[in-house]
Structures are given as structure tokens and as C-alpha cells.
Design an enzyme around this catalytic site. Structure first.
Site, PDB file in Angstrom:
ATOM      1  N   GLY A  51      17.930 -11.871  -6.522  1.00  0.00           N
ATOM      2  CA  GLY A  51      17.816 -12.632  -5.281  1.00  0.00           C
ATOM      3  C   GLY A  51      19.161 -12.703  -4.585  1.00  0.00           C
ATOM      4  O   GLY A  51      20.210 -12.461  -5.204  1.00  0.00           O
ATOM      5  N   CYS A  78      19.819  -9.706 -12.673  1.00  0.00           N
ATOM      6  CA  CYS A  78      20.801 -10.092 -11.657  1.00  0.00           C
ATOM      7  C   CYS A  78      20.794 -11.618 -11.465  1.00  0.00           C
ATOM      8  O   CYS A  78      21.229 -12.344 -12.341  1.00  0.00           O
ATOM      9  CB  CYS A  78      20.541  -9.332 -10.358  1.00  0.00           C
ATOM     10  SG  CYS A  78      21.980  -9.253  -9.265  1.00  0.00           S
ATOM     11  N   TYR A  79      20.263 -12.125 -10.358  1.00  0.00           N
ATOM     12  CA  TYR A  79      20.207 -13.575 -10.160  1.00  0.00           C
ATOM     13  C   TYR A  79      19.474 -14.245 -11.322  1.00  0.00           C
ATOM     14  O   TYR A  79      19.884 -15.314 -11.798  1.00  0.00           O
ATOM     15  CB  TYR A  79      19.512 -13.897  -8.841  1.00  0.00           C
ATOM     16  CG  TYR A  79      19.420 -15.377  -8.540  1.00  0.00           C
ATOM     17  CD1 TYR A  79      20.442 -16.024  -7.856  1.00  0.00           C
ATOM     18  CD2 TYR A  79      18.318 -16.129  -8.949  1.00  0.00           C
ATOM     19  CE1 TYR A  79      20.362 -17.394  -7.596  1.00  0.00           C
ATOM     20  CE2 TYR A  79      18.225 -17.484  -8.693  1.00  0.00           C
ATOM     21  CZ  TYR A  79      19.255 -18.118  -8.010  1.00  0.00           C
ATOM     22  OH  TYR A  79      19.180 -19.469  -7.760  1.00  0.00           O
ATOM     23  N   HIS A 167      20.065  -3.456 -12.072  1.00  0.00           N
ATOM     24  CA  HIS A 167      18.643  -3.404 -11.726  1.00  0.00           C
ATOM     25  C   HIS A 167      17.968  -2.238 -12.445  1.00  0.00           C
ATOM     26  O   HIS A 167      18.009  -1.100 -11.972  1.00  0.00           O
ATOM     27  CB  HIS A 167      18.466  -3.272 -10.214  1.00  0.00           C
ATOM     28  CG  HIS A 167      18.816  -4.514  -9.466  1.00  0.00           C
ATOM     29  ND1 HIS A 167      17.910  -5.519  -9.225  1.00  0.00           N
ATOM     30  CD2 HIS A 167      19.996  -4.925  -8.929  1.00  0.00           C
ATOM     31  CE1 HIS A 167      18.506  -6.500  -8.564  1.00  0.00           C
ATOM     32  NE2 HIS A 167      19.770  -6.164  -8.376  1.00  0.00           N
ATOM     33  N   GLU A 169      14.897  -1.673 -12.619  1.00  0.00           N
ATOM     34  CA  GLU A 169      13.648  -1.303 -11.957  1.00  0.00           C
ATOM     35  C   GLU A 169      13.807  -0.217 -10.900  1.00  0.00           C
ATOM     36  O   GLU A 169      12.813   0.395 -10.480  1.00  0.00           O
ATOM     37  CB  GLU A 169      12.994  -2.545 -11.317  1.00  0.00           C
ATOM     38  CG  GLU A 169      13.728  -3.135 -10.125  1.00  0.00           C
ATOM     39  CD  GLU A 169      14.797  -4.142 -10.490  1.00  0.00           C
ATOM     40  OE1 GLU A 169      15.117  -4.999  -9.652  1.00  0.00           O
ATOM     41  OE2 GLU A 169      15.323  -4.065 -11.613  1.00  0.00           O
ATOM     42  N   GLY A 223     -12.110   3.988   5.020  1.00  0.00           N
ATOM     43  CA  GLY A 223     -10.818   4.283   4.422  1.00  0.00           C
ATOM     44  C   GLY A 223     -10.881   4.216   2.908  1.00  0.00           C
ATOM     45  O   GLY A 223     -11.909   3.854   2.315  1.00  0.00           O
ATOM     46  N   ASP A 225      -9.393   2.158   0.733  1.00  0.00           N
ATOM     47  CA  ASP A 225      -9.504   0.832   0.125  1.00  0.00           C
ATOM     48  C   ASP A 225     -10.933   0.293   0.177  1.00  0.00           C
ATOM     49  O   ASP A 225     -11.492  -0.129  -0.838  1.00  0.00           O
ATOM     50  CB  ASP A 225      -8.552  -0.154   0.812  1.00  0.00           C
ATOM     51  CG  ASP A 225      -7.130   0.374   0.885  1.00  0.00           C
ATOM     52  OD1 ASP A 225      -6.767   1.186   0.012  1.00  0.00           O
ATOM     53  OD2 ASP A 225      -6.400  -0.009   1.811  1.00  0.00           O
ATOM     54  N   SER A 226     -11.525   0.272   1.383  1.00  0.00           N
ATOM     55  CA  SER A 226     -12.866  -0.294   1.505  1.00  0.00           C
ATOM     56  C   SER A 226     -13.901   0.567   0.783  1.00  0.00           C
ATOM     57  O   SER A 226     -14.887   0.047   0.244  1.00  0.00           O
ATOM     58  CB  SER A 226     -13.241  -0.460   2.979  1.00  0.00           C
ATOM     59  OG  SER A 226     -13.350   0.788   3.625  1.00  0.00           O
ATOM     60  N   SER A 227     -13.689   1.882   0.734  1.00  0.00           N
ATOM     61  CA  SER A 227     -14.622   2.763   0.025  1.00  0.00           C
ATOM     62  C   SER A 227     -14.605   2.484  -1.474  1.00  0.00           C
ATOM     63  O   SER A 227     -15.658   2.464  -2.135  1.00  0.00           O
ATOM     64  CB  SER A 227     -14.269   4.228   0.292  1.00  0.00           C
ATOM     65  OG  SER A 227     -14.323   4.523   1.666  1.00  0.00           O
ATOM     66  N   LYS A 366      -1.318   0.843  -3.535  1.00  0.00           N
ATOM     67  CA  LYS A 366      -2.147   1.897  -2.945  1.00  0.00           C
ATOM     68  C   LYS A 366      -2.393   3.054  -3.916  1.00  0.00           C
ATOM     69  O   LYS A 366      -3.526   3.547  -4.031  1.00  0.00           O
ATOM     70  CB  LYS A 366      -1.471   2.433  -1.683  1.00  0.00           C
ATOM     71  CG  LYS A 366      -2.348   3.367  -0.868  1.00  0.00           C
ATOM     72  CD  LYS A 366      -3.412   2.572  -0.128  1.00  0.00           C
ATOM     73  CE  LYS A 366      -4.215   3.444   0.807  1.00  0.00           C
ATOM     74  NZ  LYS A 366      -5.090   2.643   1.677  1.00  0.00           N
TER      75      LYS A 366
END
Length: 510
Positions: A51, A78-79, A167, A169, A223, A225-227, A366
Site C-alpha cells: 500500500g 511491503c506495507y 513484491h 506477485e 459475449g 461472460d453472459s454465455s 476473464k
């Protein structure tokens, strides 16, 4: 599961990705998430993110005081590392020299976090801090150091408290994945069981439990996602799902016909078409503010679904393809993790909506949704479609949305997609599209002065949409796209290329 507490780091979502890539489920919650809610989640371990604040500041974000009494391992990054140290009685101060960018980390202790690393060996890591620890609580171990950080990693092995100043990640940390996996598997005792097959099983069970004997309306756009949502819910409750495709007049050229042909066959009687083109355009008249556009579109969608539900009898549930990035960008956790934009399906929904939401993808990125689609057997040409915003072309027509401005954008967008496909780039980039700007410029066409619209071309590469880099297209391709748009789209005399990355920009312009 692993709980990640967010202190406003730009890298918090990357932590979640690294955990999930190891097939371990995790969730991100704000730093002030209550102790009671944490206990209900029963995490196997807790990660405290980085952060921008310093822990010695008066208004620095802090966790609840009793959180470290939980008998689970902690990893502070880190933070988060400084916070663990300070809470246990160690001291943190501003460093004489800030450390941003690559650094050589020397491993002093090759157990636990650094299992498998050479003792006294060096590894390239990514630093981003202006503080350092000046003392540790008694009995704690220094695991690693760098030239500028004498305490670059530490541990309280008895209590399983760990911290790293760098970091792990980010991709710039050479063996960051191994460090994260050592925490997950060696320290927390997690098992790599969170797969898409497992996700399907648990999601189907959750949907059945939530719906009971009820019926569900699904907002189907065609799209990815909805499919995927529609297919998942259909697997859970079968014919009690009604998929409604709302033609909002904000779709790409030929999209409505394509969606109807594809899903009327797939879902049969469960598929319904609602023509709402004029309603959306009339409600968007004279609306120019992007947030107001999103809210307006979200509200009209809900109105239509509620009307359709009345025609079909009482349907209490609405399923939609909300993703994790939608939630993260729409809801502010802390400080710099501010609301970026209201996604029409998150912050844009009316407060008096009658439906109960079903959002089985709410915890997925996604690329995870695409993997889920493959698991569900959806065709590759559907799964690999580039993301398309829920509000459609309304947020790519900057300024007021009209039929004429939509025509201009649609015709330009078709050219962009055709040329990107022709160059073999469609499946290699994240998104490629045109944006209609709210300005006109002077040009020369046919030896005459013109004063026409400007199209901006946007092509980016990304893994999950949370960050993105612009793609340096070949000059020949850019020239071909520009020439075709200027020559073939009536009302355009200038094309520009957007070379902004995310951050500082977003992928969409609105």
C-alpha cells in the site's frame, strides 16, 4: 481458501492471480474487514497487501487489533510486512534511500518461504518502498536482505508470521511464484484443488441451493461472460432458466442476428428476444456523462427484465455475467483503490430492483471465465471472442449517442476487426476496437475542405483486463486501417492511435 486484505496496493489483484494460478481459491477484501467475517471464511492463511501509506503515519490503515490472535499463517508484502512487524513490537522508519525497481536479494535462510533457493544465493526481485524495518521482535529471523534493505524478509517461525519487503506477485520478481507457492503449500498446508471442474460442481450446487424451485432470467448478450453464465445456470436448473437477449441498439454490426441464431438453437424455448433499440436511444438522448450513461443503461436493462418476467409469471432471480474486475473497479476498498468506473452491472443497478442476483462468475477473472467456458463445452469461436463492454457502443461513442454517430462507429469498428483478423492478431491481443471522439477536424477530401469526425483506434494486450499495454502495430497495418476508415466510412477524415497503457488510462475510453 486464502484471504487477501487490501491496503490499496496497485498489485493486490496480482496477488490473487498468483494464488489462483496455484489452484488455490482466494478472495480480496478491504483491510478493515471485520474479525467476525474473517472467522466465518475460515481461511487457511492471510496475505496482507502492499500500500502507499507508511505504518507510522497517524492515519495509516490498520487491521483489527485481535486479527493476529487467529491461529493461521500470515504473509505481509511491503506495507503488510511493516504492519506485522509493528504490531509485534518491531520498529519501522523512513529509509535513507527509497528503493523502486529491481534489486538483488540475498537469501540468508533457505527454509519456509525460500525453500528450494540456494543458501546465500541471490535472486532478482522487484522493490517498491520508501520505508525500512529498523528492528525486529525478539526471536524473529531475518530470511533475506538486499543492499538497501537489511531486513528484506523475516519470519516468526513459531507463530508462522512472514513478511517480504519486495513484491513476489509481479513478473519482475524472478522466482516470485515459488515464494507464493511455498507460503500456500508448505506453510499454510493448502491443496491445489481449486480447478474449473471443481468450480463447476460447487457453482451448480450453489445455484440450486439459491434458486430452489424458482425460475431464473439470464441477461444474455452473446459475449463470453453472459454465455458462460447462461450455460452454467442451465446446467444447474435446466428449463427453469429463461435467457433474454435485449437488443439495445448499441451492438456491433450484425451482432443481434448472430446472437439470435446461435442461442435460439442452443437454448430452444428458454431463449427470448426483446427489441428495445428505441427505448435505449431515447433514454440516452442528450446524455454525455459516461457515469450517467452507465447508470441509465443499467436501469433500462432492469426495467426490461422486470417487464419480461411479468409476462412469464413470477421470476424472482436474475443471472448476469459480473466478473471480479467489474467488482474491484466499481467498489472502492481503501484510499487509492478508488472507484474507477461504475460498471453497469455492479454500481449501475437501481436500488429498488425486485430481482435477487445470481452472479456465479463474480469471483473470476476473464481468462478464468474462458477456461470455465471450455470446461462447459462452449465452442472455441465463442470463448475466444474479445471482451465487449456491457453498455455496448454507448461508451465508445464519446458524447451524445445518436443513430448517426452509432452508424459511423459501427462501420469503422468492422474495418478494425477485419484488418486485425486479417493480420492474424485477433486471438493474440486482448481487445481491438474503434472509438468515436466528440470532436471534428479539418481535412482535405477530393480537393475540397472537409470538417468531419475523428476515430481513435485502440489495441491492447492483457491477461485479465486489470492492467494492459498498447500494442505496437506494424506501420503498414495502421496505414491500411486508417486509409480504409477514411475512404469507406462517411463522416470520418482522421484516424489516431491510442498509445496509452492501463494504468494510467483504462482500456475503454469511458
Amino acid at each position: 481458501m486464502i484471504l487477501i486484505l487490501d491496503f490499496g496496493s496497485q498489485y493486490t489483484q496480482l496477488i490473487a492471480r498468483r494464488v489462483r494460478e496455484a489452484n488455490v481459491y482466494c478472495e480480496i477484501h478491504p483491510y478493515n474487514f471485520s474479525l467476525e467475517k474473517i472467522q466465518q471464511l475460515k481461511p487457511k492463511g492471510i496475505i496482507l497487501s502492499g500500500g502507499p501509506a507508511s505504518v507510522y503515519q497517524a492515519d495509516a490503515p490498520k487491521v483489527e487489533g485481535d486479527i493476529f490472535d487467529l491461529r493461521v499463517p500470515f504473509l505481509g508484502i511491503c506495507y503488510g510486512m511493516n504492519l506485522i512487524n509493528q504490531a509485534a513490537g518491531g520498529e519501522v522508519a523512513r529509509a535513507e534511500r527509497r528503493e523502486y525497481g529491481p534489486a538483488d536479494l540475498v537469501v540468508d535462510d533457505d527454509a519456509d518461504l525460500f525453500h528450494g533457493f540456494p543458501h546465500n544465493g541471490t535472486v532478482r526481485v522487484w522493490m517498491s518502498h520508501g520505508d525500512k524495518m529498523t528492528s525486529l521482535p525478539k526471536g524473529w529471523r531475518i530470511l533475506a536482505h538486499s543492499h538497501n534493505s537489511p531486513i528484506a524478509a523475516f519470519a516468526d517461525p513459531g507463530r508462522k508470521l512472514f513478511g517480504v519487503q519486495f513484491h513476489p506477485e509481479v513478473a519482475h520478481t524472478a522466482r516470485g511464484k515459488e515464494i507464493v507457492e511455498n507460503f500456500l503449500f508448505r506453510i499454510c498446508g493448502c491443496e491445489p484443488t481449486w480447478t474449473m471442474g471443481h468450480f463447476v460442481e460447487t457453482s451448480v450446487r450453489k445455484i440450486r441451493d439459491q434458486v430452489g424451485n424458482g425460475r431464473v432470467i439470464c441477461a444474455l448478450s452473446g459475449g463470453v461472460d453472459s454465455s458462460v453464465v447462461a450455460t452454467l445456470v442451465h446446467r444447474a436448473i435446466g428449463e427453469r432458466l429463461v435467457c433474454i437477449f435485449v437488443d439495445n441498439g448499441l451492438l456491433r454490426q450484425g451482432e443481434a442476428d448472430h446472437v439470435c441464431s446461435l442461442f435460439s438453437e442452443r437454448f430452444g424455448r428458454s431463449f427470448r428476444y426483446a427489441d428495445a433499440r428505441q427505448r435505449f436511444l431515447s433514454r440516452l438522448k442528450e446524455v454525455e456523462d459516461p457515469e450517467e450513461k452507465r447508470r441509465t443503461i443499467g436501469h433500462v436493462f432492469i426495467e426490461i427484465f422486470e417487464e419480461e418476467a411479468k409476462k412469464l409469471g413470477e421470476i424472482p432471480f436474475l443471472a448476469q455475467g459480473t466478473l471480479y474486475p467489474d467488482v474491484i473497479e466499481s467498489v472502492s476498498f481503501v484510499g487509492p483503490s478508488a472507484t474507477i468506473k461504475t460498471h453497469h452491472n455492479v454500481g449501475g443497478l437501481p436500488s429498488d430492483m425486485r430481482f435477487q442476483l445470481i452472479e456465479p462468475l463474480r469471483e473470476l477473472f476473464k481468462d478464468e471465465v474462458r477456461r470455465l467456458g471450455r470446461e462447459l463445452g462452449l465452442p472455441p469461436e465463442l470463448i475466444q471472442r474479445q471482451p465487449f463492454p456491457g453498455p455496448g457502443l454507448a461508451i465508445r461513442v464519446l458524447g451524445e449517442v445518436t443513430e448517426e454517430r452509432l452508424r459511423v462507429l459501427r462501420e469503422a469498428d468492422v474495418i478494425v476487426l477485419n484488418e486485425i483478423r486479417g493480420a492474424g492478431l485477433y486471438d493474440k491481443v486482448w481487445q481491438s476496437f474503434a472509438v468515436l471522439l466528440p470532436i471534428k477536424t479539418v481535412g482535405v477530401m477530393g480537393d475540397e475542405r472537409s470538417y468531419e469526425n475523428v476515430i481513435a483506434l485502440r489495441v491492447v494486450e492483457s491477461q485479465d483486463g486489470m492492467t494492459a499495454n498498447w500494442v505496437p502495430l506494424a506501420p503498414e497495418l495502421l496505414t491500411r486501417i486508417s486509409n480504409r476508415i477514411s475512404n469507406e466510412v462517411r463522416g470520418v477524415n482522421r484516424v489516431v492511435y491510442d498509445i496509452s497503457s492501463k494504468p494510467p488510462a483504462t482500456i475503454e475510453w469511458e
